[in-house]
Design a protein around this motif. Structure first.
Motif, PDB file in Angstrom:
ATOM      1  N   GLU A   1       0.782  -1.306   0.000  1.00 38.70           N
ATOM      2  CA  GLU A   1       0.183  -0.115   0.032  1.00 38.70           C
ATOM      3  C   GLU A   1       0.983   1.296  -0.014  1.00 38.70           C
ATOM      4  N   ARG A   2       1.903   1.293   0.811  1.00 38.57           N
ATOM      5  CA  ARG A   2       2.791   2.393   0.871  1.00 38.57           C
ATOM      6  C   ARG A   2       3.416   2.814  -0.425  1.00 38.57           C
TER       7      ARG A   2
ATOM      8  N   LEU B   1       4.144   5.562  -5.674  1.00 41.75           N
ATOM      9  CA  LEU B   1       4.044   5.571  -7.012  1.00 41.75           C
ATOM     10  C   LEU B   1       2.866   6.642  -7.654  1.00 41.75           C
ATOM     11  N   THR B   2       1.782   6.697  -6.965  1.00 37.60           N
ATOM     12  CA  THR B   2       0.826   7.591  -7.352  1.00 37.60           C
ATOM     13  C   THR B   2       1.127   9.144  -7.218  1.00 37.60           C
ATOM     14  N   ASP B   3       1.962   9.390  -6.117  1.00 37.86           N
ATOM     15  CA  ASP B   3       2.376  10.763  -5.766  1.00 37.86           C
ATOM     16  C   ASP B   3       3.528  11.050  -7.068  1.00 37.86           C
ATOM     17  N   THR B   4       4.361  10.154  -7.314  1.00 36.98           N
ATOM     18  CA  THR B   4       5.150  10.291  -8.341  1.00 36.98           C
ATOM     19  C   THR B   4       4.444  10.555  -9.706  1.00 36.98           C
TER      20      THR B   4
END
Length: 236
Positions: free
Chosen positions: A223-224, A229-232
């Motif tokens: 999950e982390r 990856l989403t933030d990137t």
């Protein structure tokens, strides 16, 4: 050779005094059934947030706490003086090495009681002593709190270390056996600590920290990683 925990040899860069390293080397040649705990920190000290026992020796006859003080050590009307071998630094403290060893003694008793195993203290001979490898410290025979038999100084270290430990065990065995501080009959303490009890003491005084990798930890890791990856991607 004795089993030492931790098994690696520390150095001066690990903020271990040269006196402790000398004592560690001398203790390493003891019988192989001995368990030697070096630098044992305690959270159960009666007067401090935490305290340290330089060495805890778990032998087949007794458990001994040894406080090691290098350099020059003495006591006068101002308190306990501790001066480095080079003479470059001197500290004066109200508490001396015998006080520190005594505090560790009662701190470990409380720890074993809190863990639900008071018998590992009450049914075994426990004691403490002080080793000053770099100086000669005269303990008056009439001192109310310290017996000269508790001390090994430069006159006997390292050659008389084995004799000192054996005599210290006898001293504390006799002290426990003749304790008349209360009207109750002194507790009977075993003259031998079995291998199973030695391992129980080791497990309670220096337990292992095990790495746990389960489904919950793996899911949290995934999950982390997804969040990272989403933030990137969002930044891109």
């Amino acid at each position: 050779m004795a089993q030492i925990y931790p098994s690696f040899r520390p150095s001066r860069s690990d903020k271990v005094s040269g006196a402790e390293l000398d004592v560690l080397d001398a203790l390493g040649t003891r019988p192989d059934h001995w368990l030697i705990l070096h630098s044992l920190w305690m959270k159960t000290h009666s007067r401090k947030l935490h305290a340290e026992a330089d060495f805890v020796l778990i032998t087949d006859r007794a458990v001994l706490i040894l406080e090691v003080k290098g350099g020059e050590v003495w006591r006068d009307s101002h308190g306990w003086h501790f001066r480095t071998k080079s003479g470059s630094r001197e500290n004066v403290k109200p508490e001396g090495p015998f006080d520190q060893a005594r505090g560790a003694y009662y701190g470990l008793r409380k720890h074993l009681t809190d863990c639900g195993h008071p018998e590992l203290f009450n049914e075994v001979v426990w004691g403490y002593g002080v080793v000053c490898p770099d100086c000669v410290l005269h303990v008056p025979d009439n001192d109310p709190s310290v017996d000269p038999k508790m001390l090994l100084d430069e006159r006997g270290f390292p050659g008389d270390l084995s004799t000192y430990i054996s005599d210290l065990v006898d001293y504390w065995a006799n002290r426990h056996g003749s304790d008349e501080s209360s009207s109750r009959k002194p507790r009977s303490r075993s003259a031998v600590i079995s291998p199973a009890r030695r391992q129980d003491l080791l497990r309670l005084l220096r337990p292992n920290f095990e790495l746990v990798a389960g489904l919950g930890a793996e899911s949290a890791h995934v999950e982390r990683e997804l969040i990272r990856l989403t933030d990137t991607q969002l930044a891109a």
